[in-house]
Design an enzyme around this catalytic site. Structure first.
Site, mmCIF file in Angstrom:
data_model
loop_
_atom_site.group_PDB
_atom_site.id
_atom_site.type_symbol
_atom_site.label_atom_id
_atom_site.label_comp_id
_atom_site.label_asym_id
_atom_site.label_seq_id
_atom_site.Cartn_x
_atom_site.Cartn_y
_atom_site.Cartn_z
ATOM 1 C CB THR A 178 -21.831 1.812 34.341
ATOM 2 O OG1 THR A 178 -20.833 1.954 33.344
ATOM 3 C CG2 THR A 178 -22.325 3.175 34.773
ATOM 4 N NE ARG A 208 -15.570 4.353 25.879
ATOM 5 C CZ ARG A 208 -16.516 3.939 26.716
ATOM 6 N NH1 ARG A 208 -16.336 4.036 28.015
ATOM 7 N NH2 ARG A 208 -17.640 3.415 26.252
ATOM 8 C CB VAL A 209 -15.391 10.371 27.371
ATOM 9 C CG1 VAL A 209 -16.583 10.747 28.244
ATOM 10 C CG2 VAL A 209 -14.113 11.021 27.902
ATOM 11 C CG ASP A 263 -23.405 5.775 28.569
ATOM 12 O OD1 ASP A 263 -22.425 5.022 28.706
ATOM 13 O OD2 ASP A 263 -24.500 5.573 29.128
ATOM 14 N N GLY A 281 -24.232 0.335 29.830
ATOM 15 C CA GLY A 281 -24.203 -0.409 28.577
ATOM 16 C C GLY A 281 -23.081 0.043 27.680
ATOM 17 N N GLY A 302 -21.405 2.411 25.829
ATOM 18 C CA GLY A 302 -21.525 3.852 25.921
ATOM 19 C C GLY A 302 -21.629 4.581 24.609
#
Length: 320
Positions: A180, A208-209, A211, A232, A234
């Site tokens: 990320t 999927r979502v 953080d 990291g 999430g």
């Protein structure tokens, strides 16, 4: 305030910082020199883009957007052009941005045709009554407001395709890579901002979502405390409300920035079963980048124009 014997910040007089992910398997001393240079150049280019905004009197929001856009356009990083593949060999991208002066925020999740998701997130913040738009609605909103759109093949890279193939191979070794991207900044008005963007996890479930688009988990900015961008695992960063917990520990627990960030990233989140890191910056230019992974790609710009990039594990030792 510093806690006696507690963690010390990485740097002071910082005005902008970026990260390119934690747990990346490439940041080792045996990394080819040309790849090391590419990573350093990528981080530095993002910092220069943000610096140009800040030097001209622009806002911290514009600076973090500019920096993240450069990383989104660089296929080395898992955002925009270099986004990883979902389980069905597609791309679903997430991003968020937050302004520390008034806690305004915007985010998009699961977009599939926006060239720069971070700009879509800013549009949500400034041009809609909402904080988070997802999927087709977010794509349509961005397009209606004039953002450049692309087809799915724009995001395709050989490296990410190979990673998807390996992820689907039960015999292939698994390696955590949370690549990320994100940025934090403080401008001439001493206003903070934070931004985060990602393609998510290789072979992730459709829909999927993580953080990155969740305000308080992957992104948070409040002038009285800090600007934070995370990278990291999430799901754990969401469960631990990582970014806002750092802010709350500073505000209500009277902890220093370095102590609060260390506590959340190195102590609390691993206890929940996840690893990663953050970049955190306050209005005084105190900066820290703790992580519980072997390393974290990041860099920062100081008020006097000095750029520092850290890509090797021994430049960013874990648990520090």
């Amino acid at each position: 305030m510093e806690t006696n014997g507690g963690p010390r910040p990485d740097a002071r007089n910082v005005v902008l910082a970026v990260h390119g992910g934690a747990g990346n398997g490439l940041i080792r001393k045996d990394t080819p020199p040309e790849l090391e240079k590419a990573y350093r150049d990528g981080l530095a280019a993002a910092l220069r883009a943000g610096e140009q905004v800040l030097r001209s009197g622009g806002s911290s929001v514009t600076a973090v957007e500019a920096a993240v856009k450069v990383l989104e356009d660089n296929e080395l990083f898992n955002a925009g052009k270099g986004a990883v593949f979902t389980e069905d060999a597609g791309h679903e991208l997430d991003a968020s941005i937050m302004r520390g002066s008034d806690l305004a925020a915007g985010a998009v999740a699961g977009v599939q045709s926006v060239k720069n998701p971070i700009s879509a997130a800013r549009l949500v913040m400034e041009k809609s009554p909402h904080v988070l738009l997802a999927g087709e609605g977010a794509d349509d909103f961005a397009a209606r407001n004039g953002l450049p759109t692309v087809t799915q093949d724009y995001y395709w890279t050989q490296r990410r395709w190979d990673q998807l193939t390996a992820a689907k191979d039960p015999q292939a070794p698994k390696q955590a890579e949370y690549s990320t991207v994100g940025a934090v900044a403080v401008d001439q008005k001493r206003d903070l901002a934070a931004a985060t963007s990602t393609g998510g996890l290789t072979n992730k479930m459709i829909g999927r979502v993580g953080d990155s688009p969740v305000i308080g988990a992957g992104t948070y900015a409040k002038n009285d405390t800090a600007a934070v961008s995370a990278t990291g695992q999430g799901e754990v960063f969401i469960r631990g409300a990582a970014a806002s917990t750092i802010s709350n520990m500073i505000e209500f627990g009277r902890r220093s920035l370095a102590d609060a960030a260390f506590d959340v990233i190195v102590k609390r989140l691993p206890a929940l079963g996840g690893t990663g890191g953050v970049i955190a910056l306050d209005r005084q230019g105190t900066f820290d980048a703790p992580h519980s992974t072997p390393g974290m790609l990041h860099g920062y710009l100081t008020a006097d124009g000095k750029i520092v990039t850290k890509v090797f594990v021994d430049e960013t030792p874990a648990n520090s």
